[in-house]
Design an enzyme around this catalytic site. Structure first.
Site, PDB file in Angstrom:
ATOM      1  N   ASP A  75     118.260 -65.329  -2.129  1.00  0.00           N
ATOM      2  CA  ASP A  75     117.606 -65.127  -0.839  1.00  0.00           C
ATOM      3  C   ASP A  75     116.862 -66.369  -0.394  1.00  0.00           C
ATOM      4  O   ASP A  75     115.867 -66.751  -0.981  1.00  0.00           O
ATOM      5  CB  ASP A  75     116.633 -63.957  -0.948  1.00  0.00           C
ATOM      6  CG  ASP A  75     116.087 -63.565   0.407  1.00  0.00           C
ATOM      7  OD1 ASP A  75     116.565 -64.088   1.414  1.00  0.00           O
ATOM      8  OD2 ASP A  75     115.173 -62.737   0.453  1.00  0.00           O
ATOM      9  N   ASP A 275     118.913 -66.867   7.067  1.00  0.00           N
ATOM     10  CA  ASP A 275     118.500 -66.021   5.955  1.00  0.00           C
ATOM     11  C   ASP A 275     119.702 -65.470   5.198  1.00  0.00           C
ATOM     12  O   ASP A 275     120.371 -64.557   5.660  1.00  0.00           O
ATOM     13  CB  ASP A 275     117.647 -64.877   6.517  1.00  0.00           C
ATOM     14  CG  ASP A 275     117.086 -63.985   5.434  1.00  0.00           C
ATOM     15  OD1 ASP A 275     117.268 -64.300   4.238  1.00  0.00           O
ATOM     16  OD2 ASP A 275     116.465 -62.975   5.778  1.00  0.00           O
TER      17      ASP A 275
END
Length: 483
Positions: A75, A275
């Site tokens: 992430d 992201d």
């Protein structure tokens, strides 16, 4: 077994890049266990995964002494590494598992001789979809891509609504703790594993089995044309650098079957977040509706959570792209083709109980772009078309069009001077993999075929320093060096 093959193939890369302080980490596509959609608020290599929609990239690492294997979600939008405690509520409850999924891997702190509690009950993180985890902050050794990071502070989740921990690789100003602490990217540099807090991300296309993340380096065979950099933007409230937020200069529907294209945004700089921990791409509702009208998509997110679209567009609009330009009118452009946005996954959802509403088309797919108030999130349905380099030291992001299904490697270390704005391959490589490349004409276009990433504070998972190369594979990844 696929992970083992990836490790062997990546081993040669690891040997080559070790002298450059680059760490390659491999990752791969997810299995059924990982198919739950989620939306969140030198060089080493580690393996990751891709779920039903092509999002959800997982890495297999290990923690403790002796090492205990754990599966973590990669992430770029968050900054903590955290793992599930063996006795976490989710892992002990069949009722919770029926809703949130079976725990993929857990950590037993009592079995590690290097485990140390830092701050009890201080770890608490929540994501934009309402999921989250809480527990203690601890320190232990993280084994990743054949190397080890000593005394890394991680969250140890005792309560969680997520069935896997996260490998967050963002700014330390975005950690869930009340005060910033040296996170994984900081310790990569402090322990002299890479030369700068930087990494590159290559997810490859929707159908690819493997992709790469290089901590401390770039791979010039993985992108088309020249890398172009843009500034990372400060948080509007704290005025600090907390996420990979960049300015989106323009967004255009580019249809090669007709003259010109349709400008959705032009001439106004709009903050957007890149992201990797977000499966889809999220745009403000008004903008999303413009795109839906163009392609006849049906927004059913309030009911099923899905935007439906006609699968026939995979053929009729195969030359159409959404073009994202960053920084300025001369900034990098990334073109996202329709076969990265129109996802033929609805049949899989129907098999697990999805009730599809009445639609004006029979050949039903889902659309990888959804509405969201207040923030632009460019997730995996965008990132697979981009080659992105994150420079946390110099607060820069560099972008170029991804050379999907690349078969060659040329790794360069990112030095303290920053991202080398070098050229990649001249054109999209031809492959038999049904890739999503935008064609050779995009390779040498003027500066409109790249993109920039933006991160989300305190609610996404991100990691990177070009000392890590990652290869995509099923649900759990495996480290290139020793995992």
């Amino acid at each position: 077994m696929r992970a083992s093959v990836s490790l062997v193939s990546l081993g040669a890369v690891a040997t080559t890049v070790a002298a450059q302080k680059v760490i390659p980490l491999s990752f791969s596509r997810g299995s059924a266990e990982h198919q739950r959609l989620r939306r969140r608020d030198g060089t080493f290599s580690q393996e990751l995964n891709n779920n039903l929609t092509g999002g959800g990239y997982y890495a297999d690492v290990a923690i403790g002494t002796p090492p205990q294997p754990v599966t973590l979600i990669l992430d770029t939008g968050s900054s903590d590494v955290w793992v599930l405690d063996t006795n976490a509520d989710l892992c002990a409850s069949r009722t919770l598992q029926s809703y949130y999924g079976t725990c993929l891997a857990t950590f037993e702190p009592g079995d590690s001789s290097t485990f140390k509690v830092v701050d009890r009950d201080a770890f608490s993180i929540q994501y934009l979809d309402g999921s989250g985890a809480e527990g203690d902050y601890v320190k232990d050794t993280l084994h990743i891509a054949g190397t080890s990071i000593e005394a890394l502070q991680v969250g140890l989740a005792e309560n969680s609504t997520i069935n896997s921990g996260l490998l967050g690789i963002g700014f330390n100003t975005n950690v869930a703790a009340s005060e910033p602490y040296p996170n994984i990217i900081d310790l990569f540099v402090e322990q002299d594993l890479i030369g700068i807090r930087a990494y590159s991300l290559y997810l490859d296309d929707l159908h690819a089995e493997t992709g790469t993340v290089l901590f401390g380096g770039i791979d010039t065979k993985k992108f088309i044309g020249q890398l172009q950099s843009v500034d990372i933007l400060r948080d509007s409230q704290s005025r600090d650098f907390t996420s990979f937020t960049v300015a989106l200069e323009s967004l255009k529907i580019n249809s090669k079957s007709s003259s010109g294209g349709s400008d959705l945004i032009r001439g106004r700089e709009t903050p957007v977040v890149l992201d990797s921990g977000t499966t889809l791409t999220y745009l403000p509702p008004q903008l999303a509706r413009q795109i839906y009208r163009t392609f006849g998509a049906v927004d059913d997110t309030q009911s099923s959570g899905i935007v439906y679209i006609n699968c026939d567009l995979l053929d009729s609009e195969k030359d159409t792209t959404l073009d994202f330009q960053f920084g300025s009118k001369n900034g990098p452009v990334v073109r996202v083709p329709m076969n990265e946005l129109v996802l033929d996954n609805v049949k899989g959802y129907i098999n697990i109980g999805l009730q599809v509403p009445d639609l004006p088309f029979d050949n039903v797919c889902s659309f990888g772009l959804q509405p969201l108030d207040g923030i632009y999130l460019l997730g995996d349905t965008f990132l697979r078309s981009a080659y992105v380099v994150y420079d946390l030291t110099n607060k820069k992001i560099a972008l170029a069009q991804s050379n999907v299904n690349a078969t060659e490697t040329n790794i360069m270390e990112i030095t303290k001077s920053g991202i080398p704005l070098v050229s990649g391959v001249a054109a999209q490589e031809t492959s038999n993999g049904g890739g999503s490349g935008t064609g050779s004409e995009d390779a040498e276009s003027d500066d409109k075929d790249s993109a920039a990433p933006r991160s989300v504070p305190a609610s996404s998972w991100e990691s990177g320093a070009v000392v890590l190369v990652a290869t995509l594979f099923s649900v759990a990844g495996a480290g290139l060096f020793a995992l």
